[in-house]
Write a protein that holds these residues in place. Structure first.
Motif, short mmCIF file in Angstrom:
data_model
loop_
_atom_site.label_atom_id
_atom_site.label_comp_id
_atom_site.label_asym_id
_atom_site.label_seq_id
_atom_site.Cartn_x
_atom_site.Cartn_y
_atom_site.Cartn_z
N ASP A 216 0.81 -1.08 0.03
CA ASP A 216 0.02 0.11 -0.12
C ASP A 216 0.81 1.35 0.03
O ASP A 216 2.08 1.13 0.53
CB ASP A 216 -0.84 -0.01 1.20
CG ASP A 216 -1.61 -1.23 1.52
OD1 ASP A 216 -2.09 -1.74 0.54
OD2 ASP A 216 -1.75 -1.63 2.67
N TRP B 120 -2.26 3.68 18.59
CA TRP B 120 -1.58 2.54 18.80
C TRP B 120 -0.02 2.73 18.39
O TRP B 120 0.28 3.90 17.94
CB TRP B 120 -1.79 1.18 17.87
CG TRP B 120 -1.84 1.68 16.38
CD1 TRP B 120 -0.72 1.42 15.50
CD2 TRP B 120 -2.80 1.97 15.53
NE1 TRP B 120 -1.06 1.56 14.16
CE2 TRP B 120 -2.02 2.06 14.13
CE3 TRP B 120 -4.16 2.33 15.53
CZ2 TRP B 120 -2.89 2.58 13.10
CZ3 TRP B 120 -4.84 2.88 14.58
CH2 TRP B 120 -4.18 2.72 13.29
N GLY C 124 -3.64 -4.24 11.16
CA GLY C 124 -4.96 -4.72 11.32
C GLY C 124 -5.98 -3.71 11.93
O GLY C 124 -6.97 -4.23 12.63
N MET C 125 -5.64 -2.40 11.71
CA MET C 125 -6.33 -1.54 12.49
C MET C 125 -7.26 -0.64 11.33
O MET C 125 -8.10 0.43 11.81
CB MET C 125 -5.50 -0.23 13.10
CG MET C 125 -4.35 -0.96 14.03
SD MET C 125 -5.51 -1.62 15.53
CE MET C 125 -5.63 -0.26 16.63
N ALA C 126 -7.48 -1.09 10.28
CA ALA C 126 -8.07 -0.30 9.17
C ALA C 126 -9.62 -0.45 9.72
O ALA C 126 -10.14 -1.20 10.43
CB ALA C 126 -8.07 -0.80 7.76
N GLY C 127 -10.24 0.85 9.51
CA GLY C 127 -11.84 0.79 9.81
C GLY C 127 -11.79 1.12 11.38
O GLY C 127 -13.02 1.36 11.73
N GLU C 128 -10.66 1.64 12.11
CA GLU C 128 -10.97 1.93 13.29
C GLU C 128 -11.30 3.42 13.73
O GLU C 128 -10.72 4.20 14.02
CB GLU C 128 -9.57 1.74 13.96
CG GLU C 128 -9.37 0.44 14.72
CD GLU C 128 -10.22 -0.30 15.70
OE1 GLU C 128 -10.78 0.73 16.38
OE2 GLU C 128 -10.57 -1.26 15.81
N ARG D 294 -10.81 -4.84 4.57
CA ARG D 294 -9.55 -4.07 4.64
C ARG D 294 -9.00 -4.17 6.28
O ARG D 294 -9.70 -3.90 7.13
CB ARG D 294 -9.87 -2.80 4.22
CG ARG D 294 -8.45 -1.85 4.44
CD ARG D 294 -7.57 -1.99 3.30
NE ARG D 294 -6.18 -1.28 3.79
CZ ARG D 294 -4.97 -1.56 3.27
NH1 ARG D 294 -4.83 -2.46 2.02
NH2 ARG D 294 -3.98 -0.88 3.75
N THR D 295 -7.79 -5.02 6.27
CA THR D 295 -7.39 -5.01 7.49
C THR D 295 -6.30 -3.88 7.74
O THR D 295 -6.17 -3.16 8.69
CB THR D 295 -7.03 -6.25 7.96
OG1 THR D 295 -6.24 -6.92 6.97
CG2 THR D 295 -8.12 -7.05 8.04
N GLY D 296 -5.33 -3.96 6.75
CA GLY D 296 -4.36 -2.88 6.66
C GLY D 296 -3.01 -3.39 7.44
O GLY D 296 -2.93 -4.61 8.03
N ALA E 80 -4.51 6.60 8.43
CA ALA E 80 -3.88 5.24 8.93
C ALA E 80 -5.19 4.84 9.74
O ALA E 80 -5.29 3.73 9.79
CB ALA E 80 -2.86 5.75 9.83
N LEU E 81 -6.18 5.31 10.31
CA LEU E 81 -7.36 5.06 11.08
C LEU E 81 -8.05 4.45 10.21
O LEU E 81 -8.97 3.40 10.38
CB LEU E 81 -7.87 6.03 11.97
CG LEU E 81 -7.03 6.26 13.19
CD1 LEU E 81 -7.39 7.88 13.64
CD2 LEU E 81 -7.21 5.29 14.36
N VAL E 82 -8.30 5.08 8.89
CA VAL E 82 -9.42 4.39 7.92
C VAL E 82 -9.06 3.14 7.17
O VAL E 82 -9.55 2.17 7.16
CB VAL E 82 -10.00 5.37 7.06
CG1 VAL E 82 -10.68 5.15 6.15
CG2 VAL E 82 -10.34 6.76 7.72
N VAL E 83 -7.65 3.41 6.71
CA VAL E 83 -7.22 2.39 5.68
C VAL E 83 -5.90 1.54 6.16
O VAL E 83 -5.61 0.64 5.78
CB VAL E 83 -7.08 2.52 4.34
CG1 VAL E 83 -8.41 2.76 3.50
CG2 VAL E 83 -6.10 3.99 4.25
N ASP E 84 -5.24 2.32 7.38
CA ASP E 84 -4.02 1.65 7.97
C ASP E 84 -2.94 1.23 6.97
O ASP E 84 -2.56 0.06 6.88
CB ASP E 84 -4.43 0.22 8.77
CG ASP E 84 -3.18 -0.24 9.62
OD1 ASP E 84 -2.19 0.26 9.72
OD2 ASP E 84 -3.34 -1.27 10.23
#
Lengths: 328, 328
Positions: free
Chosen positions: A144, A300, B170-174, B165-167, A264-268
């Motif tokens: 990514d 995090w 593993g924080m995507a979508g947070e 999507r994990t990213g 970063a929070l949306v797609v990391d």
């Protein structure tokens, strides 16, 4: 790329011809020829200010011809300043191109010039540059990459799992309009408090002139004279110890960092490449401040890296060529 | 699913057995059996508060057995309250599960119980629910879906082009930790001004009690008595015309809308499903306020739709089953 059956006849087995990419900007047209992931030729022309799309397309054709390829191109990708719908052949409306008020299909005129089998594909210029940085530049080898360009405005392109994300309206990656200060400074889009209003050169200049007009001292206004506050002027003011320039540049880096933390929070994503005038001019000190802000904000333990873009000016043309090479 | 060679012998050609999904929550264990995209059996057990992972896993096995399948399951997916790495077989550390302080591999005990060929896969519970809503619930037929759960906290899961999507971490979508008020209310994560601090029930209660302690009238504190301010209490206070409740609920919807606008700018999804206690209790008025805020903030003419989640409580178990069905 298969043999071009329409031409018929026996042809020797040779390497496929280079793919052409063109970055069609408001001031210049940049063309590259790409073969096996390497730029094998480049050409530049200025963008005509009169004559509308037909004059611009004539200049595009000239740039392609100046690449000096053996014979006409088989595939051309065009990155332009319009809405993104990768896979189309139309570009526009494009307010940055004089007289380009509607969507124009680029395929017919280019095929008339270079051959009826020519594969033509159009992409948004920022997404084209992001594709190139992800594949061959700052993101090579990473799954990514978010690429951010900090220039007059702030634009971005998002590559996830190796593919450019466009989204439901072709607006994915438009991080210049992320909200960083509720009801804050006005943004060119009509909104308020967007990162572009604090980190784009136009917004930074607006703030500096307003504070100067209100009596606050700064060298920025004198250095700019009759012109715009270009990146070099910000760098010069910083070097001379100008307090307002230092504060506004620090604020710009901080707000870009805030925006990246939201991404970063949306797609990391694990990697962000930042390019464009101010970021390139100020280099590591700017990118370091951006990265620090991201790490301060994320809940995090983040190892997100903020790195410079690598391909420079040809990125958009290279990305357009990559898209053309992918077409069926 | 191919024939299970380890068992050998001739077997009649029949429909594949149902896939089992389990949502392992802090208070209850929810199991479903899924066949051809339909829930064909469900079972519920409470989560033991003592005995650690082995007691919890024993209860998981009981829930699976209560599904009443013909024979042992071939595939089990587990959604649990831990970091997301879809495709693992380990869960934890999971602070919401008593005594679950480390990563525990769920495959050996489940295979011992149900057969050594059992396919086991673990996912984050929110991502599992998001996968289910995208495939079979609010997002069925759409390419992308952001699912947001507004409960004690605010969680989210992002499905792009049909895949969760994990990213990088593993924080995507947070999206609960998106910044909506710089230096605002404290968030449970240690940060400030995150949407969860304004729209999660824990944060809303904290604000209401602080303002009540400072002398501002509200029915919320009396209605809650010795307990927490559950969604029903907020609904009751709203119905009675309580001004503070109305203001805090409006603020919650507005901040969720702000967060969704940021998501739209980053990935440009066209559809968002919102579920969880307060959103479900207040229904269309809450979701309408969220959607309005999104449209007010986006710098383009947005048709982003905010809809309720559809699958309810079983979503996490269904999503875990879907993941298990996808495993090779």
């Amino acid at each position: 790329m298969g043999p071009r059956s329409a031409r018929g006849g026996l042809r020797p087995v040779v390497a496929p011809p280079p793919t052409v990419g063109v970055d069609l900007g408001g001031t210049k047209i940049y063309a590259v020829a790409l073969a096996d992931g390497e730029v094998v030729a480049t050409a530049k022309r200025s963008t005509p200010r009169t004559g509308g799309p037909s004059a611009v397309l004539e200049r595009v054709a000239e740039a392609v011809e100046r690449l000096g390829l053996d014979g006409p191109p088989h595939r051309i990708g065009i990155g332009g300043p319009g809405p993104s719908r990768a896979g189309r052949t139309t570009l526009g409306p494009a307010p940055n191109l004089a007289g380009w008020d509607d969507a124009v299909d680029l395929a017919p005129p280019l095929r008339e010039r270079f051959g009826e089998d020519l594969v033509v594909v159009v992409d948004n210029d920022v997404n084209a540059a992001a594709r190139a940085e992800a594949a061959l530049g700052a993101g090579a080898g990473a799954p990514d990459l978010l690429t951010v360009f900090v220039g007059t405005g702030v634009g971005g392109g998002l590559v996830l799992d190796g593919r450019v994300r466009t989204g439901a309206h072709g607006m994915a990656g438009e991080i210049g309009h992320l909200l960083v200060v509720p009801d804050g400074e006005p943004c060119g889009c009509g909104g308020r408090g967007h990162v572009e209003a604090y980190a784009g050169r136009a917004g930074m200049e607006r703030i500096a002139r307003r504070r100067h007009d209100a009596g606050e001292p700064t060298a920025l206004v004198d250095l700019a004279g009759e012109g715009r506050m270009r990146s070099s002027i910000w760098a010069e003011a910083l070097a001379s110890g100008d307090a307002m320039a230092a504060e506004l540049v620090e604020s710009a880096a901080s707000h870009v960092g805030t925006a990246l933390a939201q991404v970063a929070l949306v797609v990391d994503v694990g990697l962000v490449a930042v390019g464009g005038g101010l970021a390139e001019r100020l280099g590591a000190s700017f990118l370091g401040a951006v990265e620090q802000r991201v790490h301060d904000l994320l809940p995090w333990d983040s190892d997100l890296h903020v790195v410079p873009t690598r391909l420079g000016d040809p990125a958009g043309a290279i990305g357009a060529a990559l898209l053309a090479a992918e077409q069926p």
